[in-house]
Motif scaffolding. Structure first.
Motif, short mmCIF file in Angstrom:
data_model
loop_
_atom_site.label_atom_id
_atom_site.label_comp_id
_atom_site.label_asym_id
_atom_site.label_seq_id
_atom_site.Cartn_x
_atom_site.Cartn_y
_atom_site.Cartn_z
N GLN A 73 0.83 -1.21 0.00
CA GLN A 73 0.00 0.00 0.00
C GLN A 73 0.86 1.26 0.00
OE1 GLN A 73 -2.07 -1.26 3.52
NE2 GLN A 73 -4.03 -1.25 2.46
N GLN A 77 0.91 3.99 -3.03
CA GLN A 77 0.63 5.42 -2.96
C GLN A 77 1.76 6.23 -3.58
OE1 GLN A 77 0.12 7.02 0.98
NE2 GLN A 77 -0.62 8.98 0.22
N THR A 88 -7.35 8.74 -3.67
CA THR A 88 -7.40 9.21 -2.30
C THR A 88 -7.96 8.13 -1.40
OG1 THR A 88 -8.02 11.08 -0.92
CG2 THR A 88 -9.71 10.20 -2.35
N HIS A 89 -7.66 8.23 -0.12
CA HIS A 89 -8.15 7.25 0.85
C HIS A 89 -9.19 7.90 1.73
CE1 HIS A 89 -4.28 5.76 -0.48
NE2 HIS A 89 -4.65 4.56 -0.07
N SER A 93 -4.24 8.00 4.62
CA SER A 93 -3.53 7.32 3.54
C SER A 93 -2.36 6.53 4.14
CB SER A 93 -3.01 8.36 2.54
OG SER A 93 -1.97 9.11 3.14
N GLU A 153 -0.77 17.05 -0.89
CA GLU A 153 -1.77 16.01 -1.19
C GLU A 153 -3.14 16.62 -1.45
OE1 GLU A 153 -1.70 11.96 -1.03
OE2 GLU A 153 -0.36 13.18 -2.24
N THR A 157 -4.90 15.89 -5.02
CA THR A 157 -6.10 15.07 -5.16
C THR A 157 -7.38 15.88 -5.21
OG1 THR A 157 -6.33 14.85 -2.77
CG2 THR A 157 -5.02 13.17 -3.90
N LYS A 179 -9.69 4.67 -2.70
CA LYS A 179 -9.08 3.43 -2.24
C LYS A 179 -9.64 3.04 -0.89
CE LYS A 179 -5.58 2.99 -5.31
NZ LYS A 179 -4.19 2.84 -5.73
#
Lengths: 180, 86, 177
Positions: A73, A77, A88-89, A93, A153, A157, A179
């Protein structure tokens, strides 16, 4: 067309901003030799302990099990960033999670060494004070990196992360890959 | 990339340049000073833990009778101040 | 052309993390040693060398991060255990992308387009709008000097046909063995 997701519960949010205030006060404002510095230090440790407990019993997005990343993971990323893909989480993240564990661990060490400095056993013992100072320096650098990463970030995003940590809601642009 | 490096170097140089340049006590105390202070205080019953400099004075962390102390000395090694931590 | 071993980006990442912590420590150490003396601290050779070491460590970390990013871009479209031909094609493709000065986003889009994906599919994989993908493609074709996907593919295949999979010297050695 943006999508809204409720993510951060009130405790996580209050914890985050209280930590910001406490750390700033102790690192930059209060006199290191004063009594206030010590009391704020203990308050910060109490906050961290509470967050750790919450990480086991709180709602999903607060749980460590939900955002502890594996190697795949993390590299995933970084790959997305390298190829400029927008994903994006909904919770933390993978890289964000690593930073959180780093900050929690560093602040615990700062708090414990700080306490040790007030005891007879470790009074004037140099390595304790040095460790305290080293980790304060490391935490300060980590915080600067954390702020930079959150801003970058957010821009990359299209999700306003600082605002999400205030309101608890993440607003995600329509095309962005979600995600987990 | 080059700009980042130059900026980092410039910022560090600037912060170092702004530091004080007076002639008072600063940096690590010499071994001789540490030895003198330590033996002097030990003779008075102190358990000396560390000797440093702070605010232009020698700062000593010591214990006596189960209490924590910070002691301050000037250039002539005369005691200037004592602070009890309890 | 560098033969990049894509198997261990994790190791590089761990190295970056460790070096970052060490660099932070050395920087803190140098700053706190030098601070009481100001710039005259650098009359001390020991301190000066420590400062140089701290800065070069930071530089090393920055270069490693750039390398890691390039590595991940390079392997984004590479599958494990590829055939000799597929591996060669991938290298040729990457080399062209580099020579055309494709941006990281364009490299990714080009890789997907060579695989035969539609604009909709590419948009889904990249988290972009279709319009964004179209403008990436337009820029890619322009930089490559081609008119569309078909001519892009011919260009790459032509190169593949002309480049030997096994270098000529090796081939001769194999025949003699």
């Amino acid at each position: 067309m943006m999508k809204k997701f409720k993510i951060w519960d009130p405790f996580v949010r209050i914890f985050h901003w209280s930590l910001v205030i406490g750390f700033t006060a102790n690192a930059l404002i209060l006199d290191e030799e004063g009594q206030a510095h010590i009391w704020v230090g203990y308050a910060i440790v109490a906050l961290i302990v509470a967050r750790i407990l919450w990480g086991f019993v709180g709602p999903r997005s607060a749980r460590f099990a939900a955002f502890t990343p594996n190697r795949k993971q993390v590299i995933g990323q970084i790959s997305d960033i390298a190829t400029r893909r927008r994903s994006t989480h909904l919770g933390h993240s993978p890289l964000g999670a690593l930073m959180i564990f780093n900050i929690i661990g560093s602040i615990l060490i700062i708090g414990v060494t700080g306490y040790m400095m007030t005891t007879n056993a470790f009074w004037g013992v140099e390595w304790v004070e040095e460790a305290h100072e080293i980790f304060v320096g490391w935490a300060e650098i980590s915080v600067v990196l954390h702020i930079a990463a959150v801003v970058i970030e957010s821009l990359r995003t299209g999700v306003n992360l600082p605002r999400a940590m205030v309101t608890g809601v993440k607003t995600v642009p329509a095309d962005v890959i979600l995600k987990e | 990339m080059k700009r980042i490096i130059i900026l980092a170097l410039a910022l560090s140089a600037a912060s170092l340049a702004s530091a004080s340049q007076t002639n008072e006590i600063k940096g690590k105390p010499s071994a001789a000073v540490v030895e003198q202070i330590t033996s002097g205080l030990s003779a008075e019953g102190y358990d000396v833990r560390s000797v440093k400099t702070e605010d232009g004075m020698y700062e000593v962390y010591a214990l006596k009778d189960g209490k924590r102390y910070e002691l301050y000395f000037g250039k002539d090694l005369k005691m200037l101040d004592t602070k009890n931590d309890d | 052309m560098i033969r990049i071993n894509a198997d261990k980006p994790g190791l590089l990442l761990a190295l970056i993390a460790v070096q970052t912590f060490c660099a932070a420590f050395f920087l803190w150490d140098v700053m706190s040693d030098a601070f009481p003396y100001g710039l005259s601290a650098f009359n001390n050779l020991h301190l000066t060398i420590e400062a140089i070491a701290a800065f070069s460590l930071i530089l090393a970390v920055l270069f490693e991060i750039r390398y890691l990013m390039a590595l991940l871009r390079h392997t984004a479209h590479l599958k494990r255990q590829v055939s000799l031909a597929a591996g060669a094609f991938h290298e040729i493709m990457q080399e062209h992308f580099r020579r055309w000065n494709l941006t990281p986003a364009e490299q990714d889009v080009a890789g997907f387009t060579v695989k035969g994906m539609s604009i909709t599919e590419i948009a889904g994989l990249r988290g972009s709008a279709e319009g964004t993908i179209k403008s990436h493609l337009s820029s890619i074709y322009h930089k490559a000097g081609v008119t569309g996907r078909g001519t892009l593919l011919s260009l790459l295949i032509d190169d593949l046909v002309e480049t030997p999979l096994v270098p000529a010297d090796e081939e001769r050695a194999q025949h003699q063995a």
